[in-house]
Design an enzyme around this catalytic site. Structure first.
Site, PDB file in Angstrom:
ATOM      1  NE  ARG A   1      -1.441  -5.804  -1.734  1.00 47.10           N
ATOM      2  CZ  ARG A   1      -2.592  -5.158  -1.809  1.00 47.10           C
ATOM      3  NH1 ARG A   1      -3.730  -5.791  -1.557  1.00 47.10           N
ATOM      4  NH2 ARG A   1      -2.647  -3.914  -2.146  1.00 47.10           N
TER       5      ARG A   1
ATOM      6  CG  ASN B   1      -3.610  -4.176  -6.095  1.00 50.92           C
ATOM      7  OD1 ASN B   1      -3.228  -4.277  -7.250  1.00 50.92           O
ATOM      8  ND2 ASN B   1      -3.986  -3.028  -5.562  1.00 50.92           N
ATOM      9  CG  ASP B   2      -5.915  -7.882  -1.470  1.00 48.17           C
ATOM     10  OD1 ASP B   2      -4.848  -8.175  -0.919  1.00 48.17           O
ATOM     11  OD2 ASP B   2      -6.581  -6.871  -1.181  1.00 48.17           O
TER      12      ASP B   2
ATOM     13  NE  ARG C   1      -6.359   1.064  -2.112  1.00 42.53           N
ATOM     14  CZ  ARG C   1      -5.910   1.130  -3.365  1.00 42.53           C
ATOM     15  NH1 ARG C   1      -5.742   2.284  -3.957  1.00 42.53           N
ATOM     16  NH2 ARG C   1      -5.617   0.025  -4.029  1.00 42.53           N
TER      17      ARG C   1
ATOM     18  NE  ARG D   1     -11.176  -0.675  -0.210  1.00 47.07           N
ATOM     19  CZ  ARG D   1      -9.963  -1.059  -0.589  1.00 47.07           C
ATOM     20  NH1 ARG D   1      -9.819  -1.885  -1.594  1.00 47.07           N
ATOM     21  NH2 ARG D   1      -8.893  -0.601   0.026  1.00 47.07           N
TER      22      ARG D   1
ATOM     23  CD  GLU E   1     -10.239  -7.112  -2.118  1.00 46.13           C
ATOM     24  OE1 GLU E   1      -9.234  -6.556  -2.581  1.00 46.13           O
ATOM     25  OE2 GLU E   1     -10.910  -6.637  -1.179  1.00 46.13           O
TER      26      GLU E   1
ATOM     27  CG  HIS F   1      -2.157  -0.942   0.814  1.00 46.12           C
ATOM     28  ND1 HIS F   1      -2.204  -2.242   1.233  1.00 46.12           N
ATOM     29  CD2 HIS F   1      -3.245  -0.747   0.028  1.00 46.12           C
ATOM     30  CE1 HIS F   1      -3.299  -2.813   0.750  1.00 46.12           C
ATOM     31  NE2 HIS F   1      -3.944  -1.935   0.021  1.00 46.12           N
TER      32      HIS F   1
ATOM     33  CB  CYS G   1     -10.362  -0.627  -8.505  1.00 43.80           C
ATOM     34  SG  CYS G   1     -10.751  -1.741  -7.147  1.00 43.80           S
TER      35      CYS G   1
HETATM   36  C1  PEP Z   1      -6.953  -4.673  -4.696  1.00 50.62           C
HETATM   37  O1  PEP Z   1      -6.770  -5.567  -3.864  1.00 50.62           O
HETATM   38  O2  PEP Z   1      -6.717  -4.814  -5.908  1.00 50.62           O
HETATM   39  C2  PEP Z   1      -7.463  -3.359  -4.273  1.00 50.62           C
HETATM   40  C3  PEP Z   1      -7.808  -2.438  -5.146  1.00 50.62           C
HETATM   41  O3  PEP Z   1      -7.522  -3.118  -2.945  1.00 50.62           O
HETATM   42  P1  PEP Z   1      -6.253  -2.796  -2.025  1.00 50.62           P
HETATM   43  O4  PEP Z   1      -5.055  -2.596  -2.935  1.00 50.62           O
HETATM   44  O5  PEP Z   1      -6.577  -1.568  -1.263  1.00 50.62           O
HETATM   45  O6  PEP Z   1      -6.140  -4.008  -1.190  1.00 50.62           O
HETATM   46 MG    MG Z   2      -7.659  -5.366  -1.912  1.00 50.85          MG
END
Ligand code: PEP
Ligand code: MG
Length: 607
Positions: free
Chosen positions: A494, A483-484, A325, A361, A460, A218, A531
């Protein structure tokens, strides 16, 4: 992160500087890491430290003792200058009275008895000066600390603070915090947490380079959103640097070059000039329609965690704010904000979106987003642990406060609400029950909100992919969080740079999962957007469109390039590319196919 600038770096013919000379003093060292946030920057380093200083301990010969005292004198001078600079800054921003607090710190540096004791300790023990400073200041601190008198105890705290700063200056590390920096610098650190990043003065940061971290940690996402170049996963970086080094970071390729020589700087300088021209070309197309050459529309939304980022998204031509976020507010304040405070923050976000829809979110704390102030139990596996919706469902007061705050702003603009990290239908139903409860509470009080607010969930987790047909029955839209999804699908943390090579968004398992989600969403006739960070990687765009994507949400900075590229291929080409890719077996093949497709379309403007 792939980019048009990446192609540029590999295609510009470099003309070396005629007066090029090898640097006599420091040699250039190149370290290879992970591209975090695109961009190139160069400057003096600044070591970012979070906590206590590690105090070295080694013997000093008699003949070296005088030199140790000179080192101490220099460090005291440096410390004094830093405190005076902080004092000026605090006086400007907070007022004279607050600034005077630092007078007590300056007084410690003038304390003759203290420094006499340190000198005596040096001669008596034969230890290095850091060790003597540490030992003597600790002794003074312990003494102050046991005194009843509150004023004197506070002097003990001042002493502790100042001795930390002094020790950092002695060991060549810069104190945590960027506020005192005069010139902007390249921040280097072992690691960087999202709350560290939230507290940085970004105007003082030219770039970020860290030993650990991954492309989707993040802190890196935040750097990308604010346009700060970053390279992470550099492993030994902080050990390889010495104070006064300069660092060039190339956030496209994931390189950090310590003490770059003139030739290297010249190469990057030339790229920089061309880059500016490309930037203008991309910006020229911001207001043109977002569609493929055969008219297939693409929605470009912006991810944001602050008002600045919403404004940035709007400047770059976003249609909506696709992901706000909310945890960013919690992290910046390092506490759980009240309903009213959240309402004020969301109101600013909705206002700055200027009539465009904002998807808010709900809280996604946990994983690498830790709030020190809430005293959670340490988790062995935080990304698989008490995170996001799991935390909210077990903390009804916190969840209801947030839901009411979001609902209240829904009366002021176009707002959608979205639940993160859903892994089953039951969880989603529970979250919706809380939403209904929050609605009832507002209704009872006669507080207005949008009772038709659109509800979405993140896809996710692998279980959410598998049962997305069931989840579709409960929501108005999906937002795919790659991402997740990549980390859970491939079982690759990650933020763990040791296994970053396995974090492959090009993996056929990821592509097939995306294909499944788009197919189900189409059958169930619900909106789906994406996203995660691959949304901002132009290489993925034609594949995603081929799979059925109609909109995506990325950092606002990346929209001009995405749109520029999107206007240079046809929908038919996307379908063909998708069909080819679905037959591929390895991430490397998929990556290569996306890269060649991309380069073929953009090379004209790079050359
Ligand atoms: C994701 O997981 O792709 C996402 C957009 O949420 P975050 O990166 O905040 O976990
Ligand atoms: Mg996520």
């Amino acid at each position: 992160m792939f980019s048009i600038y990446f192609v540029l770096i590999h295609n510009v013919e470099f003309v070396f500087h005629k007066n090029f000379k090898m640097s006599e003093k420091k040699h250039e060292i190149t370290l290879y890491g992970i591209p975090g946030s695109p961009g190139v920057s160069h400057g003096l380093i600044f070591r970012f430290l979070h906590g206590d200083v590690e105090v070295p301990h080694y013997p000093i010969s008699k003949s070296e003792q005088l030199a140790e005292l000179v080192r101490l004198r220099d460090a005291v001078g440096k410390t004094r200058t830093q405190i005076e600079e902080i004092k000026i800054g605090v006086s400007k921003n907070l007022g004279e009275k607050e600034a005077n607090i630092f007078d007590a710190h300056l007084l410690v540096l003038e304390d003759k008895a203290l420094f006499d004791d340190i000198e005596k300790d040096l001669y008596n023990t034969g230890d290095n000066i850091e060790q003597c400073v540490h030992r003597v200041t600790q002794k003074y601190h312990d003494y102050f600390n046991q005194i009843e008198d509150e004023y004197l105890r506070e002097r003990g705290a001042d002493l502790k603070d100042i001795s930390k700063r002094l020790l950092r200056n002695l060991v060549g590390e810069t104190a945590a915090g960027t506020a005192f920096l005069g010139e902007p610098r390249i921040l280097v650190s072992e690691d960087l947490s999202p709350s560290d990043t939230a507290s940085l003065d970004r105007s003082k940061i030219l770039g970020i380079a860290t030993n650990t971290g991954g492309r989707t940690s993040h802190a890196v996402i935040m750097a990308r959103a604010s346009g700060v170049p970053a390279v992470v996963g550099l492993r030994s970086l902080t050990d390889d640097l010495t104070d006064g080094d300069t660092l060039l970071i190339d956030g496209f390729e994931g390189l950090a070059i310590i003490n770059p020589e003139e030739e290297t700087l010249f190469k990057y300088g030339k790229v920089g000039i061309k880059r500016k021209k490309i930037k203008h070309l991309l910006e020229d197309e911001i207001s043109l329609p977002a569609e493929t050459i055969d008219g297939h529309k693409i929605g470009f939304h912006a991810n944001a965690d602050s008002v600045e980022e919403v404004k940035n998204g709007i400047r770059n031509g976003c249609d909506e704010v696709g992901l706000f976020r909310t945890e960013s507010i919690f992290l910046k304040k390092n506490q759980i904000p009240s309903e009213d405070l959240q309402f004020d923050e969301y109101k600013q976000i909705v206002k700055s979106a200027k009539g465009k829809s904002v998807t808010i979110r709900t809280l996604d704390l946990g994983g690498d987003k830790i709030l020190d102030s809430i005293g959670r139990e340490r988790e062995e596996n935080p990304f698989m642990g008490f995170r996001a919706i799991r935390y909210c469902l077990r903390n009804p007061e916190i969840f209801l406060d947030q839901l009411r705050a979001v609902l209240r702003v829904s009366a002021l603009g176009k707002v959608k609400i979205m639940f993160p990290m859903i892994s089953g239908v039951g969880e989603l139903i529970k979250a919706k029950e809380f939403l209904s409860e929050a609605m009832n509470q507002l209704t009872e009080k006669g507080v207005p909100f949008d009772s038709e607010i659109k509800i979405g969930c993140m896809i996710e987790t692998p279980s959410a992919v598998t049962i997305c047909d069931l989840l579709a029955g409960e929501v108005d839209f999906f937002s795919i969080g790659t991402n997740d999804l990549v980390q859970y699908l491939l079982a690759v943390d990650r933020i763990n740079n040791q296994i970053a090579y396995l974090y492959e968004p090009h993996h056929p398992a990821v592509v097939r999962s995306l294909a499944h989600i788009f197919k189900v969403a189409k059958e169930k006739q619900i909106d789906v957007t994406l996203c995660g960070e691959i949304a901002g990687d132009p290489h993925f765009l034609p594949l995603l469109i081929g799979l059925g994507l109609e909109s995506l949400s990325s950092s606002g900075n990346l929209i001009p390039e995405l749109k520029f590229f999107g206007r240079r291929f046809s929908f038919q080409e996307c379908i063909k590319l998708k069909d080819d890719i679905l037959k591929m077996r390895r991430p490397s093949e998929i990556k290569e196919a996306l890269k060649s497709f991309y380069e073929e379309k953009v090379i004209e403007i790079v050359l």
